[in-house]
Motif scaffolding. Structure first.
Motif, mmCIF file in Angstrom:
data_model
loop_
_atom_site.group_PDB
_atom_site.id
_atom_site.type_symbol
_atom_site.label_atom_id
_atom_site.label_comp_id
_atom_site.label_asym_id
_atom_site.label_seq_id
_atom_site.Cartn_x
_atom_site.Cartn_y
_atom_site.Cartn_z
ATOM 1 N N ASN A 64 0.920 -1.198 0.026
ATOM 2 C CA ASN A 64 0.010 0.051 0.113
ATOM 3 C C ASN A 64 0.934 1.267 -0.037
ATOM 4 O O ASN A 64 1.669 1.475 0.917
ATOM 5 C CB ASN A 64 -1.127 -0.104 1.225
ATOM 6 C CG ASN A 64 -1.791 1.222 1.397
ATOM 7 O OD1 ASN A 64 -1.702 2.360 1.483
ATOM 8 N ND2 ASN A 64 -3.247 0.916 1.143
ATOM 9 N N TRP A 93 0.324 4.585 0.661
ATOM 10 C CA TRP A 93 0.267 5.341 1.632
ATOM 11 C C TRP A 93 0.984 4.729 2.972
ATOM 12 O O TRP A 93 1.607 5.432 3.669
ATOM 13 C CB TRP A 93 -1.477 5.260 2.072
ATOM 14 C CG TRP A 93 -1.661 6.129 3.428
ATOM 15 C CD1 TRP A 93 -2.390 5.546 4.465
ATOM 16 C CD2 TRP A 93 -1.320 7.317 3.794
ATOM 17 N NE1 TRP A 93 -2.386 6.377 5.606
ATOM 18 C CE2 TRP A 93 -1.815 7.661 5.297
ATOM 19 C CE3 TRP A 93 -0.603 8.482 3.508
ATOM 20 C CZ2 TRP A 93 -1.498 8.792 5.873
ATOM 21 C CZ3 TRP A 93 -0.381 9.576 3.819
ATOM 22 C CH2 TRP A 93 -0.880 9.774 5.215
ATOM 23 N N ARG A 94 0.928 3.330 2.967
ATOM 24 C CA ARG A 94 1.629 2.955 4.229
ATOM 25 C C ARG A 94 3.184 2.991 3.983
ATOM 26 O O ARG A 94 3.823 3.300 5.065
ATOM 27 C CB ARG A 94 1.370 1.523 4.505
ATOM 28 C CG ARG A 94 -0.232 1.377 5.055
ATOM 29 C CD ARG A 94 -0.935 -0.134 5.112
ATOM 30 N NE ARG A 94 -2.417 0.003 5.110
ATOM 31 C CZ ARG A 94 -3.156 -0.954 4.828
ATOM 32 N NH1 ARG A 94 -2.636 -1.884 3.897
ATOM 33 N NH2 ARG A 94 -4.538 -0.690 4.954
ATOM 34 N N ARG A 119 4.666 5.505 2.572
ATOM 35 C CA ARG A 119 4.734 6.740 3.058
ATOM 36 C C ARG A 119 4.911 6.956 4.633
ATOM 37 O O ARG A 119 5.775 7.928 4.995
ATOM 38 C CB ARG A 119 3.912 7.780 2.200
ATOM 39 C CG ARG A 119 3.844 7.737 0.901
ATOM 40 C CD ARG A 119 2.714 8.932 0.432
ATOM 41 N NE ARG A 119 2.563 8.963 -0.973
ATOM 42 C CZ ARG A 119 3.213 9.426 -1.848
ATOM 43 N NH1 ARG A 119 4.327 10.042 -1.435
ATOM 44 N NH2 ARG A 119 3.073 9.488 -3.264
ATOM 45 N N VAL A 177 1.342 14.138 9.560
ATOM 46 C CA VAL A 177 0.413 13.636 8.614
ATOM 47 C C VAL A 177 -1.154 14.070 9.190
ATOM 48 O O VAL A 177 -2.080 13.573 8.674
ATOM 49 C CB VAL A 177 0.620 12.287 7.885
ATOM 50 C CG1 VAL A 177 1.687 11.918 7.505
ATOM 51 C CG2 VAL A 177 0.375 11.264 9.424
ATOM 52 N N GLN A 198 -1.654 1.270 10.844
ATOM 53 C CA GLN A 198 -1.188 1.390 9.473
ATOM 54 C C GLN A 198 0.062 0.519 9.089
ATOM 55 O O GLN A 198 0.333 -0.253 8.419
ATOM 56 C CB GLN A 198 -1.293 2.649 8.944
ATOM 57 C CG GLN A 198 -2.542 3.460 8.875
ATOM 58 C CD GLN A 198 -3.717 2.728 7.777
ATOM 59 O OE1 GLN A 198 -3.154 2.153 6.807
ATOM 60 N NE2 GLN A 198 -4.593 2.399 8.346
ATOM 61 N N LEU A 245 7.706 5.402 -4.407
ATOM 62 C CA LEU A 245 6.909 6.451 -4.532
ATOM 63 C C LEU A 245 7.301 7.472 -5.509
ATOM 64 O O LEU A 245 6.391 7.861 -6.213
ATOM 65 C CB LEU A 245 6.835 7.069 -3.031
ATOM 66 C CG LEU A 245 6.483 6.171 -1.972
ATOM 67 C CD1 LEU A 245 6.640 6.895 -0.677
ATOM 68 C CD2 LEU A 245 4.692 6.054 -2.305
#
Length: 321
Positions: A3, A5-6, A8, A26, A36, A73
């Motif tokens: 994932n 987002w995880r 990041r 965040v 997460q 990313l």
């Protein structure tokens, strides 16, 4: 499947050090961030974190994934940009120290706004000790900094492009009587000094140079803004060591070269290890273009070193429609 987002969150944990700091960064709760990251461990079937007292730290596997996460990313950002077309577009966040903002960053942003209407630049003031962590955390895409800041962490994950060489000069009031020739710092041991705020590059450098000259400077003020320092020096209240780029000609001050010359190398730095977005390449090309520099500041030839590490107010151009 991993994932993004995880990833990041893991990348930010590697830079910021604590779950609480990541949560504040965040705008989430610490428990949400922890949850997460636990899900990321489940996804990877790997132990990424270990508890030490009341804190957690990355395991060797977690550190490895955090390093790779930034490249992953960046690659996703590059793919997304390519899908929108080949022209440089999207947001590029540029961090730069004070004197580099008006000398390098703003001229580059102005040229980009005229050439690429779909490219948006965001400028943020970041001193050398802040710029590399911001770059690694993904808060900046390009930073303008100096390789001469001794406290910068080095590593093969960053690429530098040399922009210029900037001399460090002694700055005094214009009407102050001075002997001819370069300044010998030991002769100024009893003077009142203006310093930057630690742990900035110039604060550390001034202290080191004074101590190497055999004295501890008598600090009468500390400013994070060079214009305030110049105003204080102009009034005859202090003297200072400043980079040549920082000496604004609007102030009635005199500059003297140092008897033992000291320079800083100004560089643009970006992350390496993955395909760069066209927009980031456009920013780097704009920064390489010649700019009008003060006397004695050497403009570097456009060169690139592929695996060398470098060691406020915000300005936007081309705001999104």
């Amino acid at each position: 499947m991993l994932n993004p987002w995880r990833l990041r969150l893991l990348s930010r944990l590697a830079v910021l050090g604590t779950v609480r700091a990541v949560a504040q960064d965040v705008n989430l709760s610490a428990s949400t961030v922890s949850h997460q990251l636990a899900l990321l461990e489940t996804e990877t079937r790997t132990r990424l974190l270990e508890r030490t007292g009341r804190r957690v730290r990355l395991t060797p596997a977690g550190e490895k994934l955090a390093r790779q996460a930034r490249a992953i990313l960046d690659h996703l950002d590059a793919v997304e940009a390519e899908l929108r077309g080949g022209e440089p577009a999207g947001l590029v966040r540029i961090g730069a120290f004070q004197s580099a903002i008006h000398t390098f960053a703003v001229p580059a942003a102005t040229r980009l706004a005229q050439t690429y209407p779909r490219l948006e630049t965001e400028l943020a003031e970041r001193e050398p000790h802040e710029s590399v962590p911001a770059l690694r955390a993904g808060d900046s895409d390009v930073v303008i900094t100096t390789t001469d800041f001794a406290d910068l962490p080095l590593g093969p994950d960053l690429e530098i492009i040399r922009l210029a060489t900037d001399p460090i000069v002694l700055v005094t009031a214009l009407d102050r009587p001075e002997p001819p020739g370069p300044a010998v710092l030991a002769d100024y041991a009893g003077e009142p000094w203006a310093l930057d705020i630690p742990p900035s590059y110039m604060a550390n450098l001034t202290l080191r140079l004074c101590r190497e000259s055999g004295f501890e400077p008598r600090v009468v003020c500390r400013f994070s803004n060079y214009l305030m320092t110049l105003q204080h020096v102009e009034a005859g209240l202090s003297i200072a060591l400043l980079p040549g780029l920082a000496v604004d000609p609007r102030y009635r001050v005199a500059t003297k070269a140092l008897a033992t010359p000291v320079t800083r190398t100004i560089v643009a730095v970006t992350r390496c290890g993955s395909p760069r977005r066209a927009a980031v390449n456009a920013v780097l090309d704009a920064l390489r273009q010649p700019v009008e520099l003060p006397a004695d500041v050497e403009q570097a030839q456009p060169t690139r070193s592929a695996t060398i590490s470098a060691a406020g107010a915000m300005f936007r151009s081309n705001p999104a429609d």
